[in-house]
Every structure is written in structure tokens, then in C-alpha cells.
Design an enzyme around this catalytic site. Structure first.
Site, PDB file in Angstrom:
ATOM      1  N   SER A  70      -2.251  14.744  82.221  1.00 40.79           N
ATOM      2  CA  SER A  70      -0.816  14.511  82.461  1.00 40.79           C
ATOM      3  C   SER A  70      -0.085  15.829  82.308  1.00 40.79           C
ATOM      4  O   SER A  70      -0.655  16.829  81.858  1.00 40.79           O
ATOM      5  CB  SER A  70      -0.274  13.507  81.429  1.00 40.79           C
ATOM      6  N   ASP A  71       1.178  15.833  82.646  1.00 45.26           N
ATOM      7  CA  ASP A  71       1.979  16.980  82.241  1.00 45.26           C
ATOM      8  C   ASP A  71       2.523  16.676  80.842  1.00 45.26           C
ATOM      9  O   ASP A  71       2.294  15.601  80.276  1.00 45.26           O
ATOM     10  CB  ASP A  71       3.101  17.258  83.260  1.00 45.26           C
ATOM     11  N   TRP A  72       3.226  17.656  80.267  1.00 43.31           N
ATOM     12  CA  TRP A  72       3.628  17.571  78.864  1.00 43.31           C
ATOM     13  C   TRP A  72       4.428  16.293  78.595  1.00 43.31           C
ATOM     14  O   TRP A  72       5.550  16.140  79.069  1.00 43.31           O
ATOM     15  CB  TRP A  72       4.464  18.811  78.492  1.00 43.31           C
ATOM     16  N   ASP A  73       3.822  15.365  77.859  1.00 47.61           N
ATOM     17  CA  ASP A  73       4.490  14.134  77.437  1.00 47.61           C
ATOM     18  C   ASP A  73       4.904  13.263  78.623  1.00 47.61           C
ATOM     19  O   ASP A  73       5.748  12.383  78.512  1.00 47.61           O
ATOM     20  CB  ASP A  73       5.719  14.462  76.572  1.00 47.61           C
TER      21      ASP A  73
END
Ligand code: GLC
Length: 741
Positions: A269-272
Site C-alpha cells: 500500500s502507500d503510507w497508511d
């Protein structure tokens, strides 16, 4: 519940690895499997007790942003020697355009049109970063970017799918080398999958609405090129794609990536961005966001912690079968095996620690030299001849700022390595020429003009004025978007005042995006567009200013006249009413009482026309090139046959220079409308004065393939225009037919 049979079939993988993966899976608890799917932030100068516990308990499979080799090795030691199964960690870091030695921003690297150079730069970045325990980077960023307001255009390779794919594949090969398990290799990551560059209004993280045909023909091709280059990982985009955030988007992550493309690496995923699925409003809470992300096939969560909090209990509740989790964990373990981490998890401290070596800085300078684009050179004011000079003025806020010239996404960039334009020009000119330096402004953002007097005095006392303007690095990159893309602060006023001194004025622009330059172009005799050129900005700019080399950069993105033209890009559709010079009117020419239909009924703006200020592929040099003798090996080809296209390019000037010969096609009729031009190839040729070369290209139906009306992929019979030229608006034109024999 999604069961294993619905998941995409696993393509064949490296035979030696699969049994090892299966063996591990059989021994792993559910918590250990979920642990592999979680990446956590390791920022900090020590390994905290919490982080130590997470690693030893097998609760995480990766860290991001560790800060040095000692921390990296300590984290690996905990994972390998103190956790129950000894599974090593992935250690991720954004190494986007260099590590300690900083190369031009990727948009600048794209302007070099030199994939070998980009590959060499990524290999350098991999060598430097792997010395500090990095084994995974989040690059190349291959989001097709048509909006200069978007801060992340700096990180992209520009507006063209073909050039983005060529550069992304080159960067991937550079990072991963021929052997991903080599100590100098790091895993690359194709990001941000997909369509991030279409963020509405150029605001980061904004909505993207991309019809499937546009997605498949514009935004996906660079990702396919990078996948074909062997990229180890993919990253999901933050964006909401047609109402379904990419992190929850099964069409992207399964249908396209796994079923159609057969990808067997891992997706992060991307950050969070897993928990942001709820913020988007697709789910009520993190637990349901976790369901969406796992169902879509996001193997690993970057930061956030939703997987840790919810995934094991979701499996126990029967929302997922263990086989589903096993498949995702397999992708992660496969990546670790391919990296050789099970055999060699540690960064050998005996490795020579080399950062910013002369070879590295030489490559950084070469990269900067070849990325800089000469946009204007009235009366051939450039190059300057030091032997004819007695004094020059060097003014502007970007002339001597080691931190600003290296641009965005340089967490580890070493400013000590930077050589600024001031330093390089003074070094080049020595004591023979007086360099009057005045910053005039404290930064590119400064609106105070009290420094102007010193700058104007410097200009008045000099024969030539070089003004270094642009954007501070902070004005581009993630979340750093601008609605007005003029030079910020009081820079335009500075340029105007400098021109009033009557001196020849040469602008060097350092920026993270195309800027609108109308308000300085008329005042400048020459404009060198340097992007953010990296550590060796100064020597590169100096060599070009004083003619040690001819500028050879070519634009990877169109430059709008004004921000209201955006999006503006060369490979647009023809529309039903295409503009032509005789079908458009300028607002200043409208006569009182003009009739409704008297001003041209085609696709243009009254106040900007329909063309960019500078088109994709454009760039000047210190010589001229002539194109002639366009040759086609046939008037028609069948499927599977090859058309050879050639042209003769001659250096008709008096200095050796490099020309980027570009090949474009136009599919005149398609089952869906097709762009008026598409880049399909390019070659760089360095020619001495009077020297000629025959540039030879080959085209087959696979070069003409696209996602058709029925969503199948392939070429269609019909007429095609072809150009061989110096940019996307010019060139020798021919025509051929693709026939169904
Ligand atoms: C950021 C970016 C992504 C980057 C990641 C790790 O938010 O979107 O490109 O690789 O987080 O820093």
C-alpha cells in the site's frame, strides 16, 4: 468470503524458491503470516524497545526509513537470530533520484532521453543506499503527468506513456541489476498504481476519474513496461479511481496486475492508505478497510497498522481463508528470497563505504548536463566565451543554495556534495573574469526587493547578466502543488529590473515542474531550464553556459503559456473541431459587435490559442540540425511484418552536438479515437559539424497496438502517418498502411 480459487492463478515462479516458501508457510502461525504483511516506520537513531519487540515476535515483515547501516543490521539480526522463524526484513527507503549523491529530479532525468544514463544513475543510487542497509526502494514513479500544478510531476518522467515506460524500465534495471540478490542491488517498486497523475486540478491525493480506455492506453502502459523489465514490487496509489480507491481496487490489483499481466511479486500500500479507504468513504472503519485491501490483493500495509489490528481475527471469523493469506504472504517471501535475504540478510560492514566518489559526481554532472533544456537563445548569445569576458553578474536566489538545487525527495541527499552555479562559475572563470554575485532575494519565495539594488549594481557593472531563478525544492514533490505556476516571490520583478539595465540577460531556471514563463521570456535573451539538477548543478550549468558542451535536453512535458491551458499535452485527441491557425481568434483581436460564430468554432482558448509555449520533445542547442530523405521501406505492411523508417540528420552548424531524433505515428482511424501523435521511438546521435547520420527505426503492428473498443489489445488495419523529427510539432512526414493480408 473471497476463496483462493477466485484469486488470480500464480504464474510460474523460480522453481528453487517455491518449495522454500511452502515450507515456511507450513511452519508459520497465522499471527506470523499477518506479521509479514505489516511494514512499520523505523525512523530514529536507535531501535526502540517497541520496535525490537515487534521484530523479535515476528509481528512485522518490513521496516521503512531506518537511518543507517548499524540500525539496519541490528533490525535484521533481531529478525534472523531472535525471532522464531528467522525471516529477514525488507528495509525500504525512498531513493528516488540518488542517495547521498543526488541526480536530477526524475522529470529532469526524463529530459535527457537517455535510458542508459538513467539506468546508470539508479545503479549508483542502489550501490550507495545498499551500503546503508536499504534493500528496497519506492521507485520508479511512472505516473503519466499532464498537470504542472501537481507537485509530484517532479517525481515523474512526464506526459508520455512511451517515454515514461522506457525511463521507468531503465531505472528498474539500474536498481535491481542483473541479479537482484547481489549486495549492490535493491528491489524497485512501480508506483503509484494507477492513475495518480490525473489527480483533479493538480491537487495531490485528489479524485481521479479515468475512463477504462484512457486508463489502458495512457496510464497503464508505463507500468506494463516496468513489469516487463522485472520490477519486484508495485505500490498502490492514494487516489480514488472512478469511485474505488486504488488500495481497494480489485480491477487494478487482480484483473490487470495478476490475471492479465501475470505479476508474481508483491504489492504494498502507500503510507497508511489502507485506513484511508475509510477516509475516502468506501468503508465505515479500519476493519472493513482491511477487508477491502486484502480482497483487492494488497500484500503488505505500509504504516497504519490496520492489518496488525484486524487481519488475524478476520481470518478466524471466516472473512478470509488461510489460503488467501498464504498467497499474499508467498508474494512477500518470494521477494525476500529473490533478494537473497535468507542467505545474506546483513550489510557487510567490510564493504567499502563509498558515497559521493569522483565517479559518482561525474555521473551526477553528466546526468545534469544532459537533462538541461535550452528553451531560448536569441542571437546565439550563448555560449559565452570566457576569453572574451572581463566581468559577468550572477544574481538570483537559486545561484548558491546547495540544498535547493537537489530538489524534492532527497531524504539522504548530502548537501556537502553540492557544487552550486556560483562555485562552478567562479572556478571556471578564475581570476581573469570578475564575477559580481548578488542573490537579490533570500529565497525563491521572498517578496522583499531590498536586495535588488545590489543586484542591479552588479548587473550594471558587468557585460552579461546570468540570473538564477526558479522554485525552492519545497515547492514541488508530494502534497506541494501550486495553482499559479509563475515564478514565485519577486523573481519576475527582478528579471524585469535586470532587463532595464540593458545588459544581455541569461536566465537559468531551477524548478520541479514546467513553469509559465511568459512574464520573463520577453526579457531574457536566453533561457536554460535546469529542473532541480542535483549535486552537480553548478558544473553542469557552467559547462553549458561557457560552451564546453552543447545543451541536449529535450522536454518530457509540454510547457503551457498559462495555467489555464492545463491539461495540455502533445498526444491529445483530434476532437471533432480541431483548431488550426486560421480557425482561432485572439481575445485582443475581437472587434466590437463580433458575431457569435465569427471567431472560429474549434477547440482553442481566446487568450492562449491551442498550443503550449514549448512542446513535448522540444529543446535547442548550439548548432542546427537538418532532417532530410525520409524513407519508408514500404507503403504498407501486414501484421507481423516490419516497416523500416529512416531519415538523414545533418549537423549544419559549427559545433559538435547531440540530437534526439524522435519517431511519432498517428493512427488515423481507430475503433476508439486515437491521439494526433504518439511517440514510438527515439535515438540520440552526436554529430560533428557537417556530419550526417541515417537514423533507422523499425515499426511493427505491436508498436501500433492499443486497447480497442472491445477492450482487446492490438493494432487495427488502416492508414498511419509517421514523422521523424526534432519534437512533437515538427518533423518529416510520411504515410503507410497496415493491412490485413
Ligand atoms: C509517500 C508517497 C510514496 C512514498 C511513501 C514512502 O506518501 O506517496 O511515493 O514512497 O509514502 O515514503
Amino acid at each position: 468470503m473471497t476463496n483462493a480459487s477466485e484469486l488470480a492463478p500464480m504464474d510460474t515462479c523460480d522453481e528453487a524458491i517455491e518449495p522454500s516458501i511452502q515450507d515456511l508457510l507450513e511452519r508459520m502461525t497465522l499471527e506470523e503470516k499477518v506479521g509479514q504483511m505489516q511494514q512499520v516506520d523505523a525512523t530514529g537513531d536507535t531501535v526502540s524497545a517497541d520496535l525490537r519487540q515487534l521484530v523479535v515476535s515476528g509481528a512485522i515483515g518490513s521496516v521503512i526509513n531506518h537511518s543507517n547501516v548499524h540500525i539496519a543490521n541490528e533490525l535484521q539480526r533481531l529478525a534472523v537470530e531472535e525471532s522464531r522463524l528467522g525471516i529477514p526484513l525488507l528495509a525500504g527507503r525512498d531513493v528516488i533520484h540518488g542517495y547521498k549523491t543526488v541526480l536530477p529530479i526524475p522529470l529532469g532525468l526524463a529530459a535527457s532521453w537517455d535510458p542508459d544514463l538513467v539506468q546508470a544513475g539508479a545503479a549508483l543510487a542502489a550501490r550507495e543506499s545498499s551500503q546503508n542497509g536499504v534493500n528496497w526502494t519506492f521507485a520508479p514513479m511512472i505516473d503519466v503527468s499532464r498537470d504542472a500544478r501537481w507537485g509530484r510531476i517532479a517525481e515523474s518522467f512526464g506526459e508520455d506513456p512511451y517515454l515514461s515506460g522506457v525511463m521507468g524500465a531503465a531505472m528498474t534495471r539500474g536498481f535491481q541489476g542483473d541479479d537482484l540478490s547481489h549486495p549492490n542491488s535493491i528491489a524497485a517498486c512501480a508506483k503509484h498504481f494507477a492513475g495518480y497523475g490525473a489527480s483533479e486540478s493538480g491537487r495531490d491525493y485528489n479524485t481521479t476519474n479515468i475512463p477504462e480506455n484512457e486508463l489502458r492506453n495512457v496510464y497503464l502502459p508505463p507500468f506494463k513496461a516496468v513489469l516487463d523489465a522485472g520490477v519486484a514490487t508495485f505500490m498502490a496509489s492514494f487516489g480514488d479511481l472512478d469511485g474505488i480507491p486504488a488500495t481497494a481496487n480489485e480491477f487494478l490489483m487482480k484483473q490487470i496486475l495478476r490475471t492479465e499481466w501475470g505479476f508474481d511479486g508483491m504489492v504494498v500500500s502507500d503510507w497508511d492508505s489502507v485506513r484511508q479507504i475509510s477516509v475516502h468513504g468506501l468503508t465505515e472503519n479500519d476493519r472493513e478497510a482491511t477487508v477491502q485491501a486484502v480482497t483487492a490483493g494488497i500484500d503488505m500495509e505500509m504504516a497504519g497498522g490496520a492489518y496488525t489490528d484486524h487481519l488475524a481475527s478476520l481470518v478466524r471469523e471466516g472473512r478470509f481463508a488461510v489460503e488467501d493469506i498464504d498467497r499474499m504472504v508467498s508474494n512477500i517471501l518470494r521477494t525476500k528470497f529473490r533478494l537473497g535475504l535468507f542467505d545474506a540478510p546483513y550489510t557487510e560492514s567490510a564493504r567499502p563505504r563509498q558515497f559521493g566518489t569522483p565517479q559518482a559526481l561525474s555521473l551526477a554532472k553528466d546526468s545534469a548536463m544532459k537533462s538541461i533544456v535550452l528553451l531560448k537563445n536569441a542571437n546565439s548569445v550563448l555560449p559565452l566565451d570566457p576569453g572574451q569576458l572581463s566581468s559577468i553578474a550572477l544574481v538570483g536566489p537559486m545561484a548558491d543554495v546547495p540544498s535547493e538545487q537537489i530538489g524534492t525527495w532527497v531524504f539522504d541527499g548530502d548537501e556537502e556534495l553540492s557544487v552550486t552555479p556560483l562555485q562552478a562559475i567562479e572556478s571556471e572563470l578564475g581570476d581573469d573574469v570578475t564575477v559580481h554575485y548578488a542573490p537579490a532575494l533570500k529565497s525563491s519565495l521572498d517578496r522583499e526587493t531590498d536586495g535588488f539594488e545590489e543586484a542591479l549594481n552588479a548587473a550594471s557593472g558587468s557585460e552579461y547578466v546570468i540570473v538564477c531563478v526558479g522554485e525552492d525544492a519545497i515547492l514541488s514533490g508530494e502534497a506541494h502543488c501550486r495553482a499559479d505556476i509563475n515564478l514565485p516571490g519577486a523573481q519576475v520583478e527582478l528579471v524585469r529590473k535586470l532587463k532595464q539595465t540593458g545588459k544581455s540577460l541569461i536566465a537559468v531556471v531551477m524548478a520541479g515542474r514546467p513553469l509559465t514563463l511568459e512574464n520573463i521570456l520577453e526579457h531574457c535573451d536566453a533561457v536554460l531550464y535546469a529542473w532541480h539538477p542535483g549535486s552537480m548543478a553548478g558544473p553542469a550549468i557552467s559547462d553549458l553556459l561557457f560552451g564546453k558542451a552543447s545543451p541536449s535536453g529535450r522536454l518530457p512535458v509540454s510547457f503551457p503559456k498559462m495555467v489555464g491551458q492545463i491539461p495540455i499535452y502533445y498526444n491529445q485527441k483530434n476532437t471533432g473541431r480541431p483548431p488550426t491557425p486560421d480557425t482561432v481568434s485572439h481575445i485582443d483581436d475581437i472587434k466590437p459587435g463580433a458575431k457569435q460564430t465569427s471567431l472560429g468554432m474549434t477547440a482553442f482558448h481566446f487568450d492562449a490559442g491551442y498550443k503550449p509555449r514549448f512542446p513535448f520533445g522540444f529543446g535547442l542547442g548550439y548548432t542546427t540540425f537538418e532532417y532530410g530523405d525520409l524513407g519508408l521501406s514500404a507503403n504498407s505492411i501486414g501484421f507481423g511484418e516490419t516497416l523500416r523508417v529512416s531519415a538523414t540528420i545533418t549537423n549544419t552548424g559549427d559545433v559538435t552536438a547531440t540530437e534526439t531524433v524522435q519517431l511519432y505515428v498517428r493512427d488515423l482511424v481507430g475503433s476508439v479515437t486515437r491521439p494526433v501523435r504518439e511517440l514510438k521511438g527515439f535515438q540520440k546521435h552526436t554529430l560533428a559539424p557537417g556530419q550526417s547520420v541515417i537514423a533507422m527505426f523499425e515499426l511493427t503492428d505491436s508498436d501500433l497496438a492499443f486497447s480497442r473498443r472491445d477492450k482487446t489489445f492490438g493494432a487495427e488495419p488502416g492508414q498511419f502517418d509517421v514523422w521523424v523529427g526534432e519534437n512533437s510539432e515538427e518533423g518529416l512526414q510520411g504515410r503507410f498502411e497496415l493491412v490485413q493480408r
